[in-house]
Design a protein around this motif. Structure first.
Motif, PDB file in Angstrom:
ATOM      1  N   TRP A   1       7.260   7.317  -1.505  1.00 25.42           N
ATOM      2  CA  TRP A   1       7.620   6.634  -1.898  1.00 25.42           C
ATOM      3  C   TRP A   1       8.150   5.297  -1.578  1.00 25.42           C
ATOM      4  O   TRP A   1       7.361   3.778  -2.033  1.00 25.42           O
ATOM      5  N   LEU A   2       8.668   4.873  -0.858  1.00 22.09           N
ATOM      6  CA  LEU A   2       9.427   4.267  -0.118  1.00 22.09           C
ATOM      7  C   LEU A   2       7.523   3.498   0.661  1.00 22.09           C
ATOM      8  O   LEU A   2       7.461   2.196   1.009  1.00 22.09           O
ATOM      9  N   PHE A   3       6.931   4.905   1.374  1.00 19.98           N
ATOM     10  CA  PHE A   3       5.940   3.767   1.461  1.00 19.98           C
ATOM     11  C   PHE A   3       4.698   3.948   1.465  1.00 19.98           C
ATOM     12  O   PHE A   3       4.231   2.813   1.479  1.00 19.98           O
ATOM     13  N   GLY A   4       4.418   4.510  -0.051  1.00 14.27           N
ATOM     14  CA  GLY A   4       3.549   3.711  -0.904  1.00 14.27           C
ATOM     15  C   GLY A   4       3.156   2.510  -1.514  1.00 14.27           C
ATOM     16  O   GLY A   4       2.544   1.821  -1.574  1.00 14.27           O
ATOM     17  N   GLY A   5       4.980   2.326  -1.374  1.00 12.53           N
ATOM     18  CA  GLY A   5       5.099   1.176  -2.352  1.00 12.53           C
ATOM     19  C   GLY A   5       5.212  -0.395  -1.065  1.00 12.53           C
ATOM     20  O   GLY A   5       5.217  -1.225  -1.968  1.00 12.53           O
ATOM     21  N   VAL A   6       5.357   0.282   0.513  1.00 11.02           N
ATOM     22  CA  VAL A   6       5.039  -0.570   1.184  1.00 11.02           C
ATOM     23  C   VAL A   6       3.944  -0.786   0.904  1.00 11.02           C
ATOM     24  O   VAL A   6       3.244  -2.824   0.985  1.00 11.02           O
ATOM     25  N   THR A   7       2.848  -0.477   0.848  1.00  7.24           N
ATOM     26  CA  THR A   7       1.079  -1.303   0.509  1.00  7.24           C
ATOM     27  C   THR A   7       1.298  -1.290  -0.851  1.00  7.24           C
ATOM     28  O   THR A   7       0.068  -2.956  -0.488  1.00  7.24           O
ATOM     29  N   ILE A   8       1.831  -1.171  -1.349  1.00  7.46           N
ATOM     30  CA  ILE A   8       1.263  -1.660  -2.741  1.00  7.46           C
ATOM     31  C   ILE A   8       2.331  -3.293  -3.031  1.00  7.46           C
ATOM     32  O   ILE A   8       1.496  -4.261  -3.464  1.00  7.46           O
ATOM     33  N   LEU A   9       3.185  -2.790  -2.149  1.00 11.40           N
ATOM     34  CA  LEU A   9       4.478  -4.342  -2.005  1.00 11.40           C
ATOM     35  C   LEU A   9       3.221  -5.496  -2.161  1.00 11.40           C
ATOM     36  O   LEU A   9       3.343  -6.587  -2.080  1.00 11.40           O
ATOM     37  N   GLN A  10       2.830  -5.145  -0.455  1.00 11.55           N
ATOM     38  CA  GLN A  10       2.051  -6.419   0.083  1.00 11.55           C
ATOM     39  C   GLN A  10       1.049  -6.886  -0.431  1.00 11.55           C
ATOM     40  O   GLN A  10       0.863  -8.177  -0.088  1.00 11.55           O
ATOM     41  N   LEU A  11       0.326  -5.473  -0.746  1.00 10.77           N
ATOM     42  CA  LEU A  11      -0.863  -6.191  -1.917  1.00 10.77           C
ATOM     43  C   LEU A  11      -0.564  -7.700  -3.108  1.00 10.77           C
ATOM     44  O   LEU A  11      -0.800  -8.594  -3.340  1.00 10.77           O
ATOM     45  N   ASN A  12       0.819  -7.057  -3.469  1.00 10.19           N
ATOM     46  CA  ASN A  12       1.366  -7.928  -5.514  1.00 10.19           C
ATOM     47  C   ASN A  12       1.598  -9.238  -4.722  1.00 10.19           C
ATOM     48  O   ASN A  12       1.222 -10.454  -4.842  1.00 10.19           O
ATOM     49  N   LEU A  13       2.589  -9.221  -3.092  1.00  8.41           N
ATOM     50  CA  LEU A  13       2.519 -10.633  -3.157  1.00  8.41           C
ATOM     51  C   LEU A  13       1.800 -11.568  -2.256  1.00  8.41           C
ATOM     52  O   LEU A  13       1.639 -12.575  -2.671  1.00  8.41           O
ATOM     53  N   GLN A  14       0.644 -10.330  -1.882  1.00  8.69           N
ATOM     54  CA  GLN A  14      -0.355 -11.341  -1.449  1.00  8.69           C
ATOM     55  C   GLN A  14      -0.712 -12.227  -2.755  1.00  8.69           C
ATOM     56  O   GLN A  14      -1.294 -13.774  -2.803  1.00  8.69           O
ATOM     57  N   ALA A  15      -1.006 -11.361  -3.623  1.00 10.99           N
ATOM     58  CA  ALA A  15      -2.043 -11.335  -4.665  1.00 10.99           C
ATOM     59  C   ALA A  15      -1.100 -12.937  -5.351  1.00 10.99           C
ATOM     60  O   ALA A  15      -1.095 -13.570  -6.541  1.00 10.99           O
ATOM     61  N   GLY A  16       0.187 -12.244  -5.036  1.00  9.95           N
ATOM     62  CA  GLY A  16       1.002 -13.651  -5.953  1.00  9.95           C
ATOM     63  C   GLY A  16       1.506 -14.422  -5.158  1.00  9.95           C
ATOM     64  O   GLY A  16       2.143 -15.461  -5.165  1.00  9.95           O
ATOM     65  N   GLY A  17       0.354 -14.592  -4.150  1.00 10.66           N
ATOM     66  CA  GLY A  17       0.507 -16.265  -3.210  1.00 10.66           C
ATOM     67  C   GLY A  17       1.307 -16.397  -2.162  1.00 10.66           C
ATOM     68  O   GLY A  17       1.421 -17.245  -1.464  1.00 10.66           O
ATOM     69  N   LEU A  18       2.096 -15.381  -1.585  1.00 13.21           N
ATOM     70  CA  LEU A  18       2.799 -15.186  -1.020  1.00 13.21           C
ATOM     71  C   LEU A  18       2.872 -15.611   0.440  1.00 13.21           C
ATOM     72  O   LEU A  18       1.645 -14.944   0.962  1.00 13.21           O
ATOM     73  N   ALA A  19       2.629 -16.409   1.164  1.00 20.68           N
ATOM     74  CA  ALA A  19       2.003 -17.065   2.389  1.00 20.68           C
ATOM     75  C   ALA A  19       2.992 -16.236   3.705  1.00 20.68           C
ATOM     76  O   ALA A  19       2.741 -16.565   4.569  1.00 20.68           O
ATOM     77  N   VAL A  20       2.426 -14.863   3.248  1.00 20.48           N
ATOM     78  CA  VAL A  20       2.351 -13.864   4.534  1.00 20.48           C
ATOM     79  C   VAL A  20       1.480 -13.489   5.183  1.00 20.48           C
ATOM     80  O   VAL A  20       0.294 -13.113   4.642  1.00 20.48           O
ATOM     81  N   PRO A  21       0.993 -13.522   6.917  1.00 20.38           N
ATOM     82  CA  PRO A  21      -0.355 -12.678   7.685  1.00 20.38           C
ATOM     83  C   PRO A  21      -0.280 -12.010   7.173  1.00 20.38           C
ATOM     84  O   PRO A  21       0.688 -11.014   7.181  1.00 20.38           O
ATOM     85  N   ALA A  22      -1.848 -11.459   6.584  1.00 23.07           N
ATOM     86  CA  ALA A  22      -2.450 -10.418   5.883  1.00 23.07           C
ATOM     87  C   ALA A  22      -2.070  -9.184   7.401  1.00 23.07           C
ATOM     88  O   ALA A  22      -1.451  -8.493   7.057  1.00 23.07           O
ATOM     89  N   LEU A  23      -1.672  -9.987   8.568  1.00 20.54           N
ATOM     90  CA  LEU A  23      -2.127  -9.016   9.460  1.00 20.54           C
ATOM     91  C   LEU A  23      -0.115  -7.942   9.921  1.00 20.54           C
ATOM     92  O   LEU A  23      -0.165  -6.723   9.949  1.00 20.54           O
TER      93      LEU A  23
END
Lengths: 309, 357
Positions: free
Chosen positions: A247-269
């Motif tokens: 869940w933690l490892f799967g969650g990290v992937t989903i979280l980064q996509l959610n943060l991006q869609a939410g407009g957080l300016a973290v470099p995608a790399l």
């Protein structure tokens, strides 16, 4: 700031993303508990993904796809078993070779299956329960395989800690010479564990090609097998923690996509790096205390067994 | 002595035959692809162009391709092998092949190279590209009309000018017909990663998007849109097989006529290292059939925009347009120059979020 993230949706997404990891890691856990280190998880997953997809499309039934994926994963794993248990080849090298072989073979098998839609996975819909506002979404709105994965975690725990067969398997992993002297078939137990690990990795791979994407493409497991291996170490060889780890490892992937869609300016790399960074951090933390790490690791992990006398 | 003269005669004969064969030999055309031909997107369309060459020229042309070539050191090796194998014309079809193509082109001055979407040109290396943003403007119009949640999800590959042009063009068009529309943008950091594209699509849908646009190559987002019962705009190729109910339309990259034209130029000896940037007017950008659920007036509006762009009467980037920070980019009536488009690294006013660097 909430970045527009809906925690319920986040959880639902991470459970789905974690399912392939969960299956593969549970399988590898059993394999390692029996004292075998199979680094070919990625190869077995991708073979499962392509076989599951091919059979799922041919029979128009994802259920047969998953069965075929389990069988294909087990067959590939038994190849590893043959090489390491009878011919006593080096487990690390053989496992790596298995990954390379699996990736290439899957690409070959998959040629005619690119660009095809898979039969859709039915969701388990419980009248009245799936409609509940938050709980319905959190608990009752997945396909059957997600529940099967969680059930497998419970079964593996029960098997390893509460059954005689599980005790024998652990004995083989802890001290194969002692297990042998008591009359247990070390090689036989290990082969069964290896086959189980392969079948689980195959199901995990098929979940990616049949449910999560759902289509076949070359190299689509994209490193999930390696993360599964890390999860086993992260969990300190405990089935319950494997669920948390997945869940933690799967969650990290989903979280980064959610943060991006939410407009957080973290470099995608950096966001793409996150799962792998977490893997490294976890491995460093776990190995920092050598005594604690070695406490749980099966004592005969990756050591070849040759019956003498 | 007798043997020697026999040898000489045979050699002369062989040389003569070889010379004659060279005249009749088909033009050998090689293609280097970044993805599998079965991606039903970017690479698939280039391969359709290759097949169009065979259909057009028959035995006068011989084509080969190498698929799934990674954009690293491997690319140079593959391109060099193709050049050594005696190809006359080699198309390298990904931005990341630019340096490798230029390196090999310098070593093989007699072989002609064509690189897609890049900017490096040599005496034997041409470039070609399509104005994807023109297609994105038209689909943005449709998306702006069709969204009910007023949230359009957008999956980008890499934050490079080509993709940013597309986001801005689609947004300007969508806003022009629907002032409440918002874009949610996710970067996949890959051209082709079906699992991640699928997760990204699911995430955008969770966040309320009811129309998905993608600037990545796989069919995964279309699959997810179909399963979720929302709309989606395909990219590069007609993806309706994956989303018969979901696909509003798709922006199709049509390389067929360009490839035919270029091979003809090689045959005629008129090939030049040109720079081509074709759009709707050149038939390089075409559209998949519009979904029948699109209302008649929306369809008419989109078709009018398409035709106006093709005729050169409408430029997707026509002022007044401000940058995201509110500063003026284009004054009233001013249009963006090609150089400005090629260097575009900012969102236009109204788009939320920051472009990752």
């Amino acid at each position: 700031m909430d970045f527009g993230i809906n925690p319920v949706a986040l959880f639902a997404g991470l459970v789905v993303a974690a399912t392939p990891l969960l299956f593969a890691a549970l399988g590898e856990l059993v394999v390692e508990k029996a004292g075998v280190l199979n680094l070919g998880v990625e190869g077995m997953m991708i073979i499962g993904a392509v076989t599951g997809f091919a059979v799922g499309v041919a029979t128009a039934d994802p259920g047969f796809g998953f069965l075929a994926a389990a069988a294909a994963g087990a067959v590939l794993a038994l190849l590893f078993g043959l090489l390491t248990q009878f011919l006593l080849s080096n487990q690390v090298a053989t496992g790596l070779a298995l990954t390379l072989f699996g990736l290439g073979l899957a690409a070959l098998i998959g040629q005619p299956f690119t660009g095809i839609r898979s039969p859709s996975m039915p969701r388990v819909f419980v009248e009245g329960l799936s409609d509940l506002p938050v709980v319905g979404r959190l608990l009752f709105n997945y396909d059957l395989v997600v529940y099967l994965g969680l059930a497998m975690a419970g079964l593996v725990w029960f098997f390893l800690s509460r059954t005689r067969a599980g005790l024998i398997l652990r004995a083989v992993g802890e001290n194969h010479d002692a297990a042998h002297s008591l009359g247990y078939g070390v090689i036989r137990v290990r082969l069964m564990a290896i086959a189980f690990g392969g079948a689980m990795a195959g199901i995990g791979g098929a979940y990616i090609s049949l449910a999560r994407v759902p289509q076949w493409t070359e190299g689509m497991t994209a490193g999930a097998g390696w993360i599964a291996l890390a999860i086993v170490v992260f969990s300190a060889w405990r089935p319950g923690r494997v669920v948390l780890g997945a869940w933690l490892f799967g969650g990290v992937t989903i979280l980064q996509l959610n943060l991006q869609a939410g407009g957080l300016a973290v470099p995608a790399l950096y966001l793409s790096m996150l799962p792998y960074l977490v893997t490294i951090v976890v491995l460093v933390v776990i190995s920092a205390d050598r005594r604690r790490a070695s406490l749980n690791a099966p004592a005969c992990l990756a050591r070849p067994f040759h019956a003498t006398g | 002595m007798k043997t020697l003269s026999l040898l000489a005669a045979t050699t002369a004969l062989a040389l003569g035959l070889a010379g004659q064969a060279a005249a009749d030999e088909p033009v050998r055309v090689g293609f280097v692809y970044v993805g599998p031909v079965g991606d039903y997107g970017w690479t698939f369309q280039h391969d359709q162009g290759r097949l169009a060459l065979e259909g057009e020229f028959g035995d006068a042309v011989e084509t080969t391709f190498v698929e799934s070539v990674s954009e690293g050191a491997d690319a140079e090796r593959v391109i060099r092998q193709m050049a050594q194998a005696g190809h006359d014309l080699i198309f390298t079809t990904s931005f990341g092949f630019m340096q490798a193509t230029a390196t090999v082109a310098q070593q093989f001055p007699d072989v002609k190279f064509e690189h897609a979407t890049g900017y490096t040109r040599l005496d034997n290396m041409a470039t070609y590209d399509a104005r994807f943003y023109e297609g994105r403007y038209v689909t943005g119009l449709i998306a702006g009309h069709m969204t009910e949640s007023n949230i359009i999800g957008y999956i980008g590959a890499y934050p490079i000018p080509e993709v940013i042009q597309g986001i801005n063009a689609a947004f300007l068009a969508a806003r022009s017909v629907n002032p409440d529309v918002e874009f949610r943008i996710v970067w996949a950091n890959a051209w082709f990663n079906p699992a991640l594209e699928a997760d990204a699509a699911a995430t955008l849908i969770e966040q309320g998007a009811d129309v998905l646009m993608q600037h990545t190559d796989s069919t995964a987002p279309m699959n997810i849109a179909e399963d979720a019962g929302i709309w989606a705009v395909g990219k590069a190729s007609d993806k309706s097989a994956f989303g018969p109910n979901a696909q509003l339309t798709s922006i199709i990259n049509n390389w067929d006529s360009y490839y035919i034209e270029r091979v003809q130029a090689v045959m005629d000896g008129t090939w030049e290292p040109t720079e081509t940037w074709g759009g709707i007017g050149d038939d390089m950008i075409v559209f998949a059939p519009f979904h029948e659920a699109i209302p008649e007036e929306v369809r008419a509006e989109a078709e009018a925009a398409r035709d106006a762009i093709a005729a050169g009467e409408l430029h997707p980037f026509t002022g007044p347009i401000n940058r995201q920070d509110g500063s003026e980019w284009l004054a009233e009536g001013e249009t963006a120059s090609d150089d400005e488009l090629r260097a575009m690294n900012f969102y236009v006013e109204g788009i939320e979020g920051t472009i990752p660097n």
